[in-house]
Design a protein around this motif. Structure first.
Motif, PDB file in Angstrom:
ATOM      1  N   THR A 204    -116.022 -83.134  28.784  1.00  0.00           N
ATOM      2  CA  THR A 204    -115.267 -84.063  29.622  1.00  0.00           C
ATOM      3  C   THR A 204    -114.033 -84.522  28.842  1.00  0.00           C
ATOM      4  O   THR A 204    -112.948 -84.591  29.388  1.00  0.00           O
ATOM      5  CB  THR A 204    -116.134 -85.273  30.033  1.00  0.00           C
ATOM      6  N   ILE A 205    -114.221 -84.768  27.549  1.00  0.00           N
ATOM      7  CA  ILE A 205    -113.107 -85.080  26.645  1.00  0.00           C
ATOM      8  C   ILE A 205    -113.018 -84.007  25.560  1.00  0.00           C
ATOM      9  O   ILE A 205    -111.957 -83.469  25.279  1.00  0.00           O
ATOM     10  CB  ILE A 205    -113.280 -86.475  26.012  1.00  0.00           C
ATOM     11  N   ILE A 206    -114.157 -83.703  24.941  1.00  0.00           N
ATOM     12  CA  ILE A 206    -114.211 -82.721  23.848  1.00  0.00           C
ATOM     13  C   ILE A 206    -114.755 -81.391  24.374  1.00  0.00           C
ATOM     14  O   ILE A 206    -115.747 -81.365  25.094  1.00  0.00           O
ATOM     15  CB  ILE A 206    -115.132 -83.225  22.711  1.00  0.00           C
ATOM     16  N   ASP A 207    -114.118 -80.304  23.997  1.00  0.00           N
ATOM     17  CA  ASP A 207    -114.579 -78.962  24.358  1.00  0.00           C
ATOM     18  C   ASP A 207    -115.811 -78.632  23.507  1.00  0.00           C
ATOM     19  O   ASP A 207    -115.704 -78.426  22.297  1.00  0.00           O
ATOM     20  CB  ASP A 207    -113.451 -77.962  24.099  1.00  0.00           C
ATOM     21  N   GLU A 208    -116.979 -78.616  24.150  1.00  0.00           N
ATOM     22  CA  GLU A 208    -118.224 -78.358  23.408  1.00  0.00           C
ATOM     23  C   GLU A 208    -118.201 -77.011  22.690  1.00  0.00           C
ATOM     24  O   GLU A 208    -118.865 -76.835  21.674  1.00  0.00           O
ATOM     25  CB  GLU A 208    -119.433 -78.425  24.352  1.00  0.00           C
ATOM     26  N   GLY A 209    -117.435 -76.066  23.184  1.00  0.00           N
ATOM     27  CA  GLY A 209    -117.340 -74.752  22.557  1.00  0.00           C
ATOM     28  C   GLY A 209    -116.640 -74.767  21.213  1.00  0.00           C
ATOM     29  O   GLY A 209    -116.725 -73.797  20.453  1.00  0.00           O
ATOM     30  N   THR A 210    -115.960 -75.870  20.881  1.00  0.00           N
ATOM     31  CA  THR A 210    -115.248 -75.965  19.593  1.00  0.00           C
ATOM     32  C   THR A 210    -115.992 -76.830  18.586  1.00  0.00           C
ATOM     33  O   THR A 210    -115.524 -77.010  17.465  1.00  0.00           O
ATOM     34  CB  THR A 210    -113.838 -76.564  19.792  1.00  0.00           C
ATOM     35  N   GLU A 211    -117.149 -77.360  18.974  1.00  0.00           N
ATOM     36  CA  GLU A 211    -117.870 -78.265  18.085  1.00  0.00           C
ATOM     37  C   GLU A 211    -118.474 -77.542  16.888  1.00  0.00           C
ATOM     38  O   GLU A 211    -119.018 -76.453  17.011  1.00  0.00           O
ATOM     39  CB  GLU A 211    -118.998 -78.978  18.848  1.00  0.00           C
ATOM     40  N   VAL A 212    -118.355 -78.189  15.727  1.00  0.00           N
ATOM     41  CA  VAL A 212    -118.956 -77.711  14.488  1.00  0.00           C
ATOM     42  C   VAL A 212    -119.958 -78.776  14.047  1.00  0.00           C
ATOM     43  O   VAL A 212    -119.623 -79.964  13.981  1.00  0.00           O
ATOM     44  CB  VAL A 212    -117.883 -77.505  13.388  1.00  0.00           C
ATOM     45  N   ARG A 213    -121.183 -78.336  13.760  1.00  0.00           N
ATOM     46  CA  ARG A 213    -122.240 -79.275  13.373  1.00  0.00           C
ATOM     47  C   ARG A 213    -122.605 -79.095  11.900  1.00  0.00           C
ATOM     48  O   ARG A 213    -122.506 -78.000  11.364  1.00  0.00           O
ATOM     49  CB  ARG A 213    -123.484 -79.042  14.234  1.00  0.00           C
ATOM     50  N   ASP A 214    -123.081 -80.194  11.301  1.00  0.00           N
ATOM     51  CA  ASP A 214    -123.581 -80.104   9.926  1.00  0.00           C
ATOM     52  C   ASP A 214    -125.051 -79.674   9.957  1.00  0.00           C
ATOM     53  O   ASP A 214    -125.614 -79.416  11.023  1.00  0.00           O
ATOM     54  CB  ASP A 214    -123.360 -81.417   9.164  1.00  0.00           C
ATOM     55  N   GLU A 215    -125.672 -79.634   8.795  1.00  0.00           N
ATOM     56  CA  GLU A 215    -127.056 -79.151   8.688  1.00  0.00           C
ATOM     57  C   GLU A 215    -128.070 -80.054   9.394  1.00  0.00           C
ATOM     58  O   GLU A 215    -129.206 -79.666   9.644  1.00  0.00           O
ATOM     59  CB  GLU A 215    -127.457 -78.958   7.223  1.00  0.00           C
ATOM     60  N   HIS A 216    -127.647 -81.282   9.774  1.00  0.00           N
ATOM     61  CA  HIS A 216    -128.544 -82.212  10.465  1.00  0.00           C
ATOM     62  C   HIS A 216    -128.321 -82.219  11.972  1.00  0.00           C
ATOM     63  O   HIS A 216    -128.956 -82.994  12.682  1.00  0.00           O
ATOM     64  CB  HIS A 216    -128.362 -83.629   9.914  1.00  0.00           C
ATOM     65  N   GLY A 217    -127.386 -81.398  12.436  1.00  0.00           N
ATOM     66  CA  GLY A 217    -127.096 -81.335  13.868  1.00  0.00           C
ATOM     67  C   GLY A 217    -126.036 -82.312  14.338  1.00  0.00           C
ATOM     68  O   GLY A 217    -125.727 -82.379  15.526  1.00  0.00           O
ATOM     69  N   THR A 218    -125.460 -83.068  13.407  1.00  0.00           N
ATOM     70  CA  THR A 218    -124.391 -84.003  13.759  1.00  0.00           C
ATOM     71  C   THR A 218    -123.087 -83.232  13.910  1.00  0.00           C
ATOM     72  O   THR A 218    -122.743 -82.410  13.061  1.00  0.00           O
ATOM     73  CB  THR A 218    -124.230 -85.078  12.659  1.00  0.00           C
ATOM     74  N   VAL A 219    -122.361 -83.498  14.988  1.00  0.00           N
ATOM     75  CA  VAL A 219    -121.068 -82.839  15.192  1.00  0.00           C
ATOM     76  C   VAL A 219    -120.069 -83.468  14.232  1.00  0.00           C
ATOM     77  O   VAL A 219    -119.903 -84.693  14.198  1.00  0.00           O
ATOM     78  CB  VAL A 219    -120.591 -82.975  16.656  1.00  0.00           C
ATOM     79  N   ILE A 220    -119.417 -82.605  13.443  1.00  0.00           N
ATOM     80  CA  ILE A 220    -118.451 -83.116  12.461  1.00  0.00           C
ATOM     81  C   ILE A 220    -117.008 -82.843  12.867  1.00  0.00           C
ATOM     82  O   ILE A 220    -116.085 -83.465  12.344  1.00  0.00           O
ATOM     83  CB  ILE A 220    -118.732 -82.568  11.041  1.00  0.00           C
ATOM     84  N   GLU A 221    -116.816 -81.918  13.809  1.00  0.00           N
ATOM     85  CA  GLU A 221    -115.466 -81.703  14.332  1.00  0.00           C
ATOM     86  C   GLU A 221    -115.538 -80.992  15.672  1.00  0.00           C
ATOM     87  O   GLU A 221    -116.546 -80.397  16.028  1.00  0.00           O
ATOM     88  CB  GLU A 221    -114.588 -80.938  13.348  1.00  0.00           C
ATOM     89  N   GLY A 222    -114.435 -81.080  16.396  1.00  0.00           N
ATOM     90  CA  GLY A 222    -114.308 -80.451  17.701  1.00  0.00           C
ATOM     91  C   GLY A 222    -112.950 -80.825  18.276  1.00  0.00           C
ATOM     92  O   GLY A 222    -112.367 -81.840  17.898  1.00  0.00           O
TER      93      GLY A 222
END
Length: 191
Positions: free
Chosen positions: A23-41
């Motif tokens: 809706t705001i962030i393109d989920e296809g560009t999300e990068v997650r850390d080893e804990h599943g937290t999105v760190i960029e997008g």
């Protein structure tokens, strides 16, 4: 500032709840850390301009999203959007996910809105079964952002039928202005 600009910046009748992913962030560009937290997008094209324009025009904005609080803080901060939101409601903190009414009621409570304000609120999201169903269930106007192919674009379930559908984020600005004008007109008639 001229009169029209001053009018555009006045507090609006309409209140806008927004989902975040697709809706705001393109989920296809999300990068997650080893804990599943999105760190960029990255934002969906035009979504950053949509948020800024709505805020600058005096709309009260809230995030109502499923996921980890830190993920959304990271995404909105990196993309320069965090401070435009009055309230941020995440499923992690609410121990519930949309379409659960708790998500929407928490945003209303945090914004000091009561039952009488439901007709002034719109929920904008990409997911018919979560955003639209949840908004419809609690009597909030639903707006489907039909931007991504990651989720169904149509539903046969009447509970998932949006009040409005937009194809791209910037279309929300025009829709919000129109709905706000209708609310303001209704308020003037009742006064």
């Amino acid at each position: 500032m001229n009169g029209e600009q001053a009018m555009n910046n006045e507090a609006k009748e309409l209140i806008i709840f927004l989902d975040c992913g697709d809706t705001i962030i393109d989920e296809g560009t999300e990068v997650r850390d080893e804990h599943g937290t999105v760190i960029e997008g990255r934002v969906i094209p035009g979504a950053d301009e949509m948020v800024r324009t709505l805020a600058e025009r005096g709309y009260r904005l809230a995030i109502v999203a499923d996921g980890l609080a830190q993920s959304f803080k990271n995404l909105l901060t990196i993309n320069g959007l965090y401070d435009y939101f009055e309230v941020l409601i995440y499923s992690e903190q609410m121990k519930a996910e949309k379409p659960h009414p708790r998500m929407f009621k928490a945003a209303m409570g945090a914004m000091e809105l009561g039952e009488q304000d439901r007709s002034r609120i719109i929920m904008v999201g990409n997911n018919l079964s979560r955003d639209v169903r949840g908004a419809n269930r609690v009597g909030i106007t639903s707006v489907h952002l039909n931007w991504t192919s990651r989720y169904p674009k149509t539903s046969l379930d009447p509970a998932e039928m949006p009040d409005y559908t937009i194809e791209q984020p910037l279309a929300l600005v025009e829709l919000a202005d129109r709905l706000n004008e209708e609310l303001a007109m209704k308020k003037r008639v009742q006064a």
